[in-house]
Design a protein around this motif. Structure first.
Motif, mmCIF file in Angstrom:
data_model
loop_
_atom_site.group_PDB
_atom_site.id
_atom_site.type_symbol
_atom_site.label_atom_id
_atom_site.label_comp_id
_atom_site.label_asym_id
_atom_site.label_seq_id
_atom_site.Cartn_x
_atom_site.Cartn_y
_atom_site.Cartn_z
ATOM 1 N N SER A 117 0.829 -1.208 0.000
ATOM 2 C CA SER A 117 0.000 0.000 0.000
ATOM 3 C C SER A 117 0.864 1.260 0.000
ATOM 4 O O SER A 117 0.487 2.271 -0.593
ATOM 5 C CB SER A 117 -0.947 0.006 1.205
ATOM 6 O OG SER A 117 -0.233 0.029 2.425
ATOM 7 N N GLU A 120 1.979 1.837 -3.575
ATOM 8 C CA GLU A 120 0.877 2.414 -4.355
ATOM 9 C C GLU A 120 0.683 3.887 -4.023
ATOM 10 O O GLU A 120 0.455 4.717 -4.911
ATOM 11 C CB GLU A 120 -0.416 1.643 -4.083
ATOM 12 C CG GLU A 120 -0.445 0.238 -4.671
ATOM 13 C CD GLU A 120 -1.773 -0.445 -4.406
ATOM 14 O OE1 GLU A 120 -2.626 0.138 -3.684
ATOM 15 O OE2 GLU A 120 -1.965 -1.569 -4.909
ATOM 16 N N GLU A 123 3.356 6.077 -5.650
ATOM 17 C CA GLU A 123 3.059 6.312 -7.063
ATOM 18 C C GLU A 123 1.952 7.354 -7.217
ATOM 19 O O GLU A 123 2.024 8.244 -8.080
ATOM 20 C CB GLU A 123 2.646 5.002 -7.731
ATOM 21 C CG GLU A 123 3.775 3.979 -7.820
ATOM 22 C CD GLU A 123 3.297 2.642 -8.354
ATOM 23 O OE1 GLU A 123 2.102 2.548 -8.732
ATOM 24 O OE2 GLU A 123 4.109 1.697 -8.393
ATOM 25 N N ALA A 142 -5.534 5.702 -2.603
ATOM 26 C CA ALA A 142 -4.262 5.137 -2.164
ATOM 27 C C ALA A 142 -3.958 5.531 -0.719
ATOM 28 O O ALA A 142 -3.449 4.718 0.068
ATOM 29 C CB ALA A 142 -3.140 5.597 -3.088
#
Length: 236
Positions: A117, A120, A123, A142
């Motif tokens: 997580s 993610e 990003e 996210a």
């Protein structure tokens, strides 16, 4: 009988759809804080009947995103500086307690989920930096998954339930100032520090960093709310 069950499933599905759509519009500000929710207009806007619409609004009232005033109808819950302070304080208490329990009980699966997580979220934060407001929904998803992963090993269903309710309230406020981070603030580094402390089982440090993270966000939101209030006073 089968037909009735089918109708019931359809009604629940429509209520879920209405709940998600209206919730999203409340959090994003598309349905402004304090505005009256007129049933006929909502029914047309979201293309749902009155029964699933009322069910959706009742669920949102349970989430404290909608207020019901007797026979007068439904309103979007208001926002205020006093409420922001209260939500931030109580969320800090709940979040850190849940995080402490999660770190103490989390195993390899928990660590992997926190790592995944965080990747993610990293990003999504890079996209938010590049694209601005268009990337906000992706970042919010996210961010939610990262903070949920951190507390996922908590063994108290009530703590997790209360934390979810407070997170929704915080999300409304955070959206107000998401794009305008302060000059000395790097949210990604705050998330990285929390992640590192959690996976290293540095419980006290992770909880302190989390509380500071929430407080910094509250300061940023407060500034945005005060600026908006000042602007309204100037144009009023």
């Amino acid at each position: 009988m089968a037909e009735r069950r089918g109708e019931s499933v359809v009604a629940r599905t429509l209520a879920d759809y209405a709940y998600q759509r209206i919730r999203s519009d409340i959090v994003s500000g598309a349905l402004p804080a304090g505005s009256k929710l007129r049933l006929e207009a909502l029914s047309q806007q979201y293309d749902v009947g009155m029964s699933p619409l009322r069910e959706a609004l009742a669920r949102l009232a349970g989430d404290a995103l909608v207020v019901v005033e007797g026979q007068r109808g439904f309103w979007v819950a208001s926002l205020s500086l006093a409420d922001l302070d209260d939500v931030t304080h109580v969320r800090g208490l709940i979040e850190t307690e849940a995080l402490q329990r999660s770190i103490e009980r989390g195993g390899p699966d928990w660590e992997r989920e926190v790592e995944r997580s965080f990747e993610e979220l990293s990003e999504a934060e890079a996209r938010l930096s590049r694209e601005g407001e268009t990337a906000v929904p992706l970042w919010e998803d996210a961010n939610r998954r990262f903070h949920e992963a951190l507390v996922s090993a908590c063994d108290s269903p009530w703590l997790k339930r209360l934390r979810h309710l407070l997170y929704q309230q915080s999300e409304r406020y955070r959206r107000i100032s998401l794009i305008t981070s302060g000059p000395n603030r790097c949210v990604h580094e705050e998330h990285r520090a929390i992640h590192d402390a959690a996976v290293k089982r540095q419980t006290l440090k992770a909880c302190r960093l989390t509380e500071e993270h929430l407080q910094r966000t509250a300061v940023q939101v407060r500034a945005a709310l005060e600026a908006a209030e000042s602007a309204r006073g100037t144009t009023g």
